[in-house]
Motif scaffolding. Sequence first.
Motif, PDB file in Angstrom:
ATOM      1  N   LEU A  59       0.793  -0.991   0.023  1.00  0.00           N
ATOM      2  CA  LEU A  59       0.067   0.078  -0.016  1.00  0.00           C
ATOM      3  C   LEU A  59       0.814   1.352  -0.040  1.00  0.00           C
ATOM      4  O   LEU A  59       0.619   2.277  -0.761  1.00  0.00           O
ATOM      5  CB  LEU A  59      -0.936   0.020   1.253  1.00  0.00           C
ATOM      6  CG  LEU A  59      -1.986  -0.938   1.183  1.00  0.00           C
ATOM      7  CD1 LEU A  59      -2.832  -1.181   2.499  1.00  0.00           C
ATOM      8  CD2 LEU A  59      -3.142  -0.570   0.101  1.00  0.00           C
ATOM      9  N   PHE A  60       1.811   1.201   0.638  1.00  0.00           N
ATOM     10  CA  PHE A  60       2.644   2.314   0.798  1.00  0.00           C
ATOM     11  C   PHE A  60       3.519   2.582  -0.517  1.00  0.00           C
ATOM     12  O   PHE A  60       4.094   3.757  -0.899  1.00  0.00           O
ATOM     13  CB  PHE A  60       3.629   2.361   2.102  1.00  0.00           C
ATOM     14  CG  PHE A  60       3.182   2.913   3.244  1.00  0.00           C
ATOM     15  CD1 PHE A  60       2.604   4.306   3.357  1.00  0.00           C
ATOM     16  CD2 PHE A  60       2.956   2.215   4.347  1.00  0.00           C
ATOM     17  CE1 PHE A  60       2.048   4.761   4.520  1.00  0.00           C
ATOM     18  CE2 PHE A  60       2.150   2.787   5.574  1.00  0.00           C
ATOM     19  CZ  PHE A  60       1.670   3.930   5.667  1.00  0.00           C
ATOM     20  N   ALA A  63       1.314   4.217  -2.684  1.00  0.00           N
ATOM     21  CA  ALA A  63       1.025   5.588  -2.391  1.00  0.00           C
ATOM     22  C   ALA A  63       2.115   6.365  -3.127  1.00  0.00           C
ATOM     23  O   ALA A  63       2.081   7.365  -3.484  1.00  0.00           O
ATOM     24  CB  ALA A  63       0.706   5.819  -0.943  1.00  0.00           C
ATOM     25  N   MET A  67       1.995   9.560  -5.711  1.00  0.00           N
ATOM     26  CA  MET A  67       2.516  10.990  -5.540  1.00  0.00           C
ATOM     27  C   MET A  67       3.424  11.294  -6.472  1.00  0.00           C
ATOM     28  O   MET A  67       3.713  12.472  -6.791  1.00  0.00           O
ATOM     29  CB  MET A  67       3.012  10.628  -4.112  1.00  0.00           C
ATOM     30  CG  MET A  67       2.104  10.848  -2.896  1.00  0.00           C
ATOM     31  SD  MET A  67       2.705  11.121  -1.258  1.00  0.00           S
ATOM     32  CE  MET A  67       0.863  11.273  -0.316  1.00  0.00           C
ATOM     33  N   PHE A 222       1.515  15.097   4.681  1.00  0.00           N
ATOM     34  CA  PHE A 222       1.140  13.547   4.538  1.00  0.00           C
ATOM     35  C   PHE A 222       1.836  12.722   5.859  1.00  0.00           C
ATOM     36  O   PHE A 222       1.334  11.891   6.418  1.00  0.00           O
ATOM     37  CB  PHE A 222       1.592  13.255   3.344  1.00  0.00           C
ATOM     38  CG  PHE A 222       1.707  11.718   3.131  1.00  0.00           C
ATOM     39  CD1 PHE A 222       0.456  10.955   3.404  1.00  0.00           C
ATOM     40  CD2 PHE A 222       2.765  10.708   2.822  1.00  0.00           C
ATOM     41  CE1 PHE A 222       0.387   9.679   3.205  1.00  0.00           C
ATOM     42  CE2 PHE A 222       2.710   9.346   2.599  1.00  0.00           C
ATOM     43  CZ  PHE A 222       1.393   8.865   2.856  1.00  0.00           C
ATOM     44  N   ALA A 244      -3.243   6.351   2.826  1.00  0.00           N
ATOM     45  CA  ALA A 244      -2.053   7.104   1.974  1.00  0.00           C
ATOM     46  C   ALA A 244      -2.205   6.816   0.496  1.00  0.00           C
ATOM     47  O   ALA A 244      -2.013   7.997  -0.449  1.00  0.00           O
ATOM     48  CB  ALA A 244      -0.816   6.482   2.181  1.00  0.00           C
ATOM     49  N   VAL A 245      -2.934   5.478  -0.034  1.00  0.00           N
ATOM     50  CA  VAL A 245      -3.093   5.558  -1.301  1.00  0.00           C
ATOM     51  C   VAL A 245      -4.426   6.542  -1.908  1.00  0.00           C
ATOM     52  O   VAL A 245      -4.438   7.188  -2.803  1.00  0.00           O
ATOM     53  CB  VAL A 245      -3.632   3.826  -1.680  1.00  0.00           C
ATOM     54  CG1 VAL A 245      -4.023   4.022  -3.385  1.00  0.00           C
ATOM     55  CG2 VAL A 245      -2.275   3.022  -1.404  1.00  0.00           C
ATOM     56  N   TYR A 247      -5.363   9.194  -0.132  1.00  0.00           N
ATOM     57  CA  TYR A 247      -4.739  10.614  -0.230  1.00  0.00           C
ATOM     58  C   TYR A 247      -3.755  11.105  -1.307  1.00  0.00           C
ATOM     59  O   TYR A 247      -4.137  12.048  -1.898  1.00  0.00           O
ATOM     60  CB  TYR A 247      -4.008  10.592   1.106  1.00  0.00           C
ATOM     61  CG  TYR A 247      -3.209  11.992   1.382  1.00  0.00           C
ATOM     62  CD1 TYR A 247      -3.846  13.021   2.151  1.00  0.00           C
ATOM     63  CD2 TYR A 247      -1.924  12.615   0.744  1.00  0.00           C
ATOM     64  CE1 TYR A 247      -3.551  14.034   2.558  1.00  0.00           C
ATOM     65  CE2 TYR A 247      -1.589  13.611   1.236  1.00  0.00           C
ATOM     66  CZ  TYR A 247      -2.153  14.599   2.028  1.00  0.00           C
ATOM     67  OH  TYR A 247      -1.810  15.812   2.285  1.00  0.00           O
ATOM     68  N   ALA A 248      -3.083  10.089  -1.748  1.00  0.00           N
ATOM     69  CA  ALA A 248      -2.259  10.553  -3.017  1.00  0.00           C
ATOM     70  C   ALA A 248      -2.904  10.550  -4.344  1.00  0.00           C
ATOM     71  O   ALA A 248      -2.646  11.652  -5.034  1.00  0.00           O
ATOM     72  CB  ALA A 248      -1.069   9.329  -3.151  1.00  0.00           C
ATOM     73  N   SER A 271       3.966   0.239  -9.395  1.00  0.00           N
ATOM     74  CA  SER A 271       3.635  -0.331  -8.257  1.00  0.00           C
ATOM     75  C   SER A 271       3.553  -2.065  -8.353  1.00  0.00           C
ATOM     76  O   SER A 271       4.125  -2.544  -7.435  1.00  0.00           O
ATOM     77  CB  SER A 271       2.372   0.076  -7.612  1.00  0.00           C
ATOM     78  OG  SER A 271       2.038   1.178  -7.281  1.00  0.00           O
TER      79      SER A 271
END
Length: 428
Positions: A59-60, A63, A67, A222, A244-245, A247-248, A271
């Motif tokens: 996931l990060f 993200a 971004m 963030f 985070a995903v 949000y990005a 990814s």
Amino acid sequence: MLIVTMAFLVLLATGMPVAFAIGIAGALFFAGNPDLPATIPIQLTVSQTQNFALLAVPLFIMAGNFMNQSGITRRLLALAAVLTGRLRGGLAQVSVVLSGLMGGVSGSCIADAAMQARMLGPEMQARGFSKGYAAGIFSFGSLLTPIIPPGIGMILYGTVGQVSIGRLFAAGFVPAFLLWIGLALTISLTARHRGYGAERARRASLREIAGAARAGLWALLFPVFLLLGLRAGVFTPSEIGAFAVVYAVMVGVFAYRQLGRAGFREALEGSLSDVGAVMFLLALSGIFSYGIVYDQVPDTISGAILGATRNADLVMLFIVLFVLAAGCFIDGAVLIIMLTPIFLPLVTELGVDPVHFGIVFIVAATIGNFTPPVGAAMYAVCSILRCPIGLYTRESWPFLLVVCLIAAGLIFIPGLVLWLPDLLFGPT
């Protein structure tokens, strides 16, 4: 286990991908122990990926890719140039600040170093910076990236060692600031000797700084949202990865309006590639780790070290020196996965805080990404800049020296690491 370790090193020396080298070497352990069921390696490979906390890793990574496609990087570069462009060393200073700002975006030193080499490399060479010096800056400057949340190394260490990822996230900020100060001073001294000037002729006005900060505000907020979400108990580490995903994507689509269909597809493809490589490595590491535990390697190593000294600081220093040496041959992520089960019980027995040890360990393991012969970030930067490894090695030693000195300081002054997590989450 000695034969397994030798097989692993030989496979690495032949150029075999690290994941396959780990898996094959681990399988040799079971071949040499016929009493163990042949189904265990398969079960270990599958079960290694079933840890819920590991959801934070893909996931990060996703993200970070979103971004990078959302226009955040360009805005952070403008902010870094405004903040440090007046300092001696110009774009070199800008690069280090950008790495710190990118810590909340990419989480990967390799991704950050490669991105900066493509973005700033030609400009630095046009301004007279040598290839080796520029490559050293991009490599060692990117050390800030994985220790500012959401660093992938922190997630791996926290998952393998069952250590609070929230506390690890908070613990990275002060060491990252110290690394920036050390690298900035080193750049100033070396730039004076080499005649590298400033990027800007005058200091930035408050209006310029405010404007650049406002443009990069969503990226700067963030890491703050990450820590507040974890501190308030709103998210678990895995859930905050999903946040985070989202949000990005929201920042790229609605705030900056630069994440289109092509960028969305490129972020997903990147990814997929990154997640596949990391998770495949984690899956096969379970086979290797089983042999380590089965042969009681952690107990053997702990007994040998404790037989020499029971001073916690000296033990941590020995471990860091070992990790630095091993990092010359083994990738940092692999070291975190393989060595955490060995060294973490040892230092906790001596009363060392797992978060304190984790940050020192992650810094030491990450340095290996910048050193020959197998440093992944080193190769990424040198290939982009077409810089010979020998030239890189000769011109980057001042940066290696300063980050090693700061790592040593973190060992002997635990408060530098634990002050912020104790403030946010309370002392353990």
